[in-house]
Design an enzyme around this catalytic site. Structure first.
Site, PDB file in Angstrom:
ATOM      1  N   GLU A 160     -13.668 -20.529  28.484  1.00 39.21           N
ATOM      2  CA  GLU A 160     -12.408 -20.640  27.739  1.00 39.21           C
ATOM      3  C   GLU A 160     -11.227 -20.927  28.653  1.00 39.21           C
ATOM      4  O   GLU A 160     -10.347 -21.730  28.312  1.00 39.21           O
ATOM      5  CB  GLU A 160     -12.181 -19.354  26.935  1.00 39.21           C
ATOM      6  CG  GLU A 160     -13.161 -19.215  25.783  1.00 39.21           C
ATOM      7  CD  GLU A 160     -13.326 -17.798  25.262  1.00 39.21           C
ATOM      8  OE1 GLU A 160     -13.974 -17.628  24.213  1.00 39.21           O
ATOM      9  OE2 GLU A 160     -12.835 -16.848  25.921  1.00 39.21           O
ATOM     10  N   GLY A 214     -14.529  -9.981  25.958  1.00 32.89           N
ATOM     11  CA  GLY A 214     -15.038 -10.026  24.687  1.00 32.89           C
ATOM     12  C   GLY A 214     -14.340  -9.071  23.780  1.00 32.89           C
ATOM     13  O   GLY A 214     -13.408  -8.427  24.088  1.00 32.89           O
ATOM     14  N   ASP A 215     -14.529  -8.723  22.618  1.00 33.96           N
ATOM     15  CA  ASP A 215     -13.859  -7.833  21.680  1.00 33.96           C
ATOM     16  C   ASP A 215     -13.658  -6.451  22.301  1.00 33.96           C
ATOM     17  O   ASP A 215     -12.540  -5.942  22.358  1.00 33.96           O
ATOM     18  CB  ASP A 215     -14.655  -7.695  20.379  1.00 33.96           C
ATOM     19  CG  ASP A 215     -14.925  -9.016  19.697  1.00 33.96           C
ATOM     20  OD1 ASP A 215     -14.092  -9.925  19.828  1.00 33.96           O
ATOM     21  OD2 ASP A 215     -15.965  -9.131  19.042  1.00 33.96           O
TER      22      ASP A 215
END
Length: 298
Positions: A160, A214-215
């Site tokens: 990303e 991540g989350d």
């Protein structure tokens, strides 16, 4: 009779109040299911908005459920506003699957900052991983041009951050260059949550000091960086140490049940690992690098 006050607003937590806009699964722990509980353990009041509601995560053979659209998101925001419930200290966002929904999230940022100019926006720009996009291509430019400039903390993975900056990450210095490139566009804190470099899996974080992440990883970074606002090294150590202990517990429990954890994706043992979230033993040490002058994001 007078309506009783909303205590989370009238007597707010000393830590803060988070609006978390993420996915939700009935079974398993991703999105809001993996973010809300750790943040509550770390002292936050958390109000979740579920961008999707699925039976299970999409790694299973099938899934069913509903997807929230931008209009439905704004309806919820207006309902909160009508009842004077829009005072948040933090906004947390994760997976967003469409440009229209992301545009509405940007309106939410503006709305929340009109109520609290000091709002901290923690954005996990979920675009993909390991060379594979999870979202439509057009979301990349929206993140670059509109989201990155308004985010307080950004937590991309290696793939990303390469998409957002146009830089190839093959060394730790490349990662730091990418962090500085993102700093120049807006966010004070940037954490590359996973970068596979020279056979090692690294977390690379950078905090742009002001004059005078991540989350689950993003939620833990939000929680610990709030406790240590000027010490990203300590926040990262605690967040990653929590994560590592939780993942170790998950693997051990699967093995104990007779299952080979290397054969499939695993559902994390979040509730059973709450002590690792509240009070992690620091098992990962941060290495601090000096900052250099680096290019701007175009």
């Amino acid at each position: 009779m007078a309506r009783p006050p909303i205590l989370s607003v009238a007597l707010p937590s000393d830590t803060g109040r988070v609006l978390s806009i993420q996915s939700h699964t009935v079974q398993g722990y991703v999105g809001n299911k993996s973010a809300v509980f750790p943040l509550q353990l770390l002292g936050f009041d958390v109000d979740p908005i579920n961008s999707v509601q699925f039976s299970n995560h999409t790694g299973y053979p099938t899934f069913r459920g509903q997807v929230l659209n931008g209009k439905q998101l704004w309806d919820l925001i207006e309902g909160l506003e009508e009842n004077q419930l829009l005072h948040y200290t933090h906004l947390l966002t994760g997976y967003i699957g469409s440009v229209s929904f992301l545009d509405t999230v940007l309106q939410v940022v503006d709305k929340l900052r009109s109520v609290n100019p000091d709002l901290v926006y923690v954005c996990d720009p979920v675009l993909g991983d390991e060379g594979k996009l999870y979202v439509p291509q057009e979301l990349i430019s929206v993140y670059q041009q509109k989201v990155v400039p308004v985010a307080s903390m950004l937590t991309p993975n290696q793939f990303e951050v390469e998409l957002l900056t146009g830089l190839r990450i093959t060394s730790e210095q490349d990662g730091l260059t990418a962090c500085n490139t993102l700093h120049s566009a807006g966010p004070r804190k940037v954490v590359i949550t996973s970068a596979f470099i020279e056979g090692r899996l690294l977390l690379i974080g950078s905090h742009k000091k002001t004059e005078g992440t991540g989350d689950l990883t993003t939620a833990l970074l939000l929680g610990w960086s709030n406790k240590y606002p000027d010490n990203l090294e300590t926040a990262a150590e605690l967040a990653v140490s929590s994560l590592q202990a939780l993942l170790k517990r998950t693997v051990e429990d699967y093995k104990r049940s007779g299952f080979d954890p290397s054969t499939s994706s695993l559902e994390i043992r979040l509730i059973q690992s709450q002590d690792y979230i509240r009070n992690p033993a620091v098992t990962c040490k941060a290495v601090k690098y000096a900052r250099t002058s680096l290019p701007r994001l175009s």
